[in-house]
Design a protein around this motif. Sequence first.
Motif, PDB file in Angstrom:
ATOM      1  N   ALA A  71       0.841  -1.209   0.000  1.00 44.30           N
ATOM      2  CA  ALA A  71       0.000   0.000   0.000  1.00 44.30           C
ATOM      3  C   ALA A  71       0.870   1.249   0.000  1.00 44.30           C
ATOM      4  CB  ALA A  71      -0.935  -0.008   1.208  1.00 44.30           C
ATOM      5  N   LEU A  72       1.919   1.241   0.809  1.00 45.55           N
ATOM      6  CA  LEU A  72       2.834   2.382   0.868  1.00 45.55           C
ATOM      7  C   LEU A  72       3.481   2.624  -0.488  1.00 45.55           C
ATOM      8  CD1 LEU A  72       4.405   4.545   2.488  1.00 45.55           C
ATOM      9  CD2 LEU A  72       6.022   2.730   3.114  1.00 45.55           C
ATOM     10  N   ALA A  73       3.964   1.580  -1.139  1.00 45.77           N
ATOM     11  CA  ALA A  73       4.589   1.719  -2.459  1.00 45.77           C
ATOM     12  C   ALA A  73       3.587   2.253  -3.481  1.00 45.77           C
ATOM     13  CB  ALA A  73       5.152   0.374  -2.919  1.00 45.77           C
ATOM     14  N   PHE A  74       2.344   1.751  -3.425  1.00 40.21           N
ATOM     15  CA  PHE A  74       1.312   2.221  -4.343  1.00 40.21           C
ATOM     16  C   PHE A  74       1.032   3.705  -4.133  1.00 40.21           C
ATOM     17  CE2 PHE A  74      -3.148   3.232  -5.143  1.00 40.21           C
ATOM     18  CZ  PHE A  74      -3.252   2.909  -6.495  1.00 40.21           C
ATOM     19  N   VAL A  75       0.849   4.102  -2.887  1.00 38.62           N
ATOM     20  CA  VAL A  75       0.533   5.495  -2.582  1.00 38.62           C
ATOM     21  C   VAL A  75       1.687   6.411  -2.994  1.00 38.62           C
ATOM     22  CG1 VAL A  75       0.161   7.101  -0.653  1.00 38.62           C
ATOM     23  CG2 VAL A  75      -1.158   4.988  -0.794  1.00 38.62           C
ATOM     24  N   LEU A  76       2.913   6.010  -2.716  1.00 38.13           N
ATOM     25  CA  LEU A  76       4.061   6.835  -3.084  1.00 38.13           C
ATOM     26  C   LEU A  76       4.182   7.036  -4.592  1.00 38.13           C
ATOM     27  CD1 LEU A  76       6.743   5.523  -0.569  1.00 38.13           C
ATOM     28  CD2 LEU A  76       5.771   7.836  -0.662  1.00 38.13           C
ATOM     29  N   ALA A  77       3.633   6.124  -5.374  1.00 34.88           N
ATOM     30  CA  ALA A  77       3.708   6.221  -6.830  1.00 34.88           C
ATOM     31  C   ALA A  77       2.637   7.129  -7.436  1.00 34.88           C
ATOM     32  CB  ALA A  77       3.598   4.822  -7.444  1.00 34.88           C
ATOM     33  N   GLN A  78       1.700   7.583  -6.617  1.00 36.25           N
ATOM     34  CA  GLN A  78       0.615   8.411  -7.143  1.00 36.25           C
ATOM     35  C   GLN A  78       1.067   9.863  -7.287  1.00 36.25           C
ATOM     36  OE1 GLN A  78      -1.971   6.613  -8.264  1.00 36.25           O
ATOM     37  NE2 GLN A  78      -0.671   4.991  -7.420  1.00 36.25           N
ATOM     38  N   PRO A  79       0.805  10.483  -8.442  1.00 37.36           N
ATOM     39  CA  PRO A  79       1.307  11.837  -8.682  1.00 37.36           C
ATOM     40  C   PRO A  79       0.671  12.917  -7.804  1.00 37.36           C
ATOM     41  CG  PRO A  79      -0.146  11.135 -10.460  1.00 37.36           C
ATOM     42  CD  PRO A  79       0.072   9.946  -9.575  1.00 37.36           C
ATOM     43  N   TYR A  80      -0.481  12.645  -7.240  1.00 35.83           N
ATOM     44  CA  TYR A  80      -1.179  13.648  -6.429  1.00 35.83           C
ATOM     45  C   TYR A  80      -0.810  13.581  -4.945  1.00 35.83           C
ATOM     46  CZ  TYR A  80      -4.069   9.492  -5.908  1.00 35.83           C
ATOM     47  OH  TYR A  80      -4.491   8.212  -5.690  1.00 35.83           O
ATOM     48  N   VAL A  81       0.048  12.639  -4.561  1.00 34.92           N
ATOM     49  CA  VAL A  81       0.435  12.468  -3.161  1.00 34.92           C
ATOM     50  C   VAL A  81       1.629  13.370  -2.838  1.00 34.92           C
ATOM     51  CG1 VAL A  81       1.381  10.841  -1.475  1.00 34.92           C
ATOM     52  CG2 VAL A  81      -0.476  10.135  -2.996  1.00 34.92           C
ATOM     53  N   ASP A  82       1.481  14.178  -1.802  1.00 33.11           N
ATOM     54  CA  ASP A  82       2.576  14.992  -1.291  1.00 33.11           C
ATOM     55  C   ASP A  82       3.458  14.082  -0.433  1.00 33.11           C
ATOM     56  OD1 ASP A  82       4.309  16.722  -0.046  1.00 33.11           O
ATOM     57  OD2 ASP A  82       2.754  18.065   0.715  1.00 33.11           O
TER      58      ASP A  82
END
Length: 169
Positions: A71-82
């Motif tokens: 989940a952490l890796a997925f979230v970090l790959a999202q362009p809208y995540v600070d």
Amino acid sequence: KYTTVILAHGGSITSDIHDTYYAPALADMGYVCFSYDVRGVVGSFGRSSYSTNNAGVEATLETYVNDANAALAFVLAQPYVDQANLYMCGQSMGSVTTQVVTALNPDALRGTILLYGPISESRSQLGNYQSMDLMTVLATIKEKYNGETLFLMGADDTLATYEDVLENA
């Protein structure tokens, strides 16, 4: 880019609790939320178990941590995540999971929110996670993690004392 919170559920529930209560409240305040179900957890809202699910996967601390890392890796790959403002919130077994993930990824999270699940209460659960023992987790967090941590416990919680929580902080 948005501040993001990863929500890790406990062992006796599914992500439905986060989707119903926590995520909408946080979204109303402008946060992006990501919740997920751990492999091996079966059941519906308010009722799940550590039993083996229909895919033959047993829910253990190891599966909780592996899925949280995914989940952490997925979230970090999202362009809208600070990425400078990424938090993880865990409830009960998800709290223990959050602490292990923090120990494994001390630079990835700005802060953690631990809902009634300090790691000291879950010594028996850590036995399932053979590659990391309790003392290693705590030492790693204390030595390498510079983020913020918020412990939330109820006045009647009996699984751990406040002294245990403060000792581990």
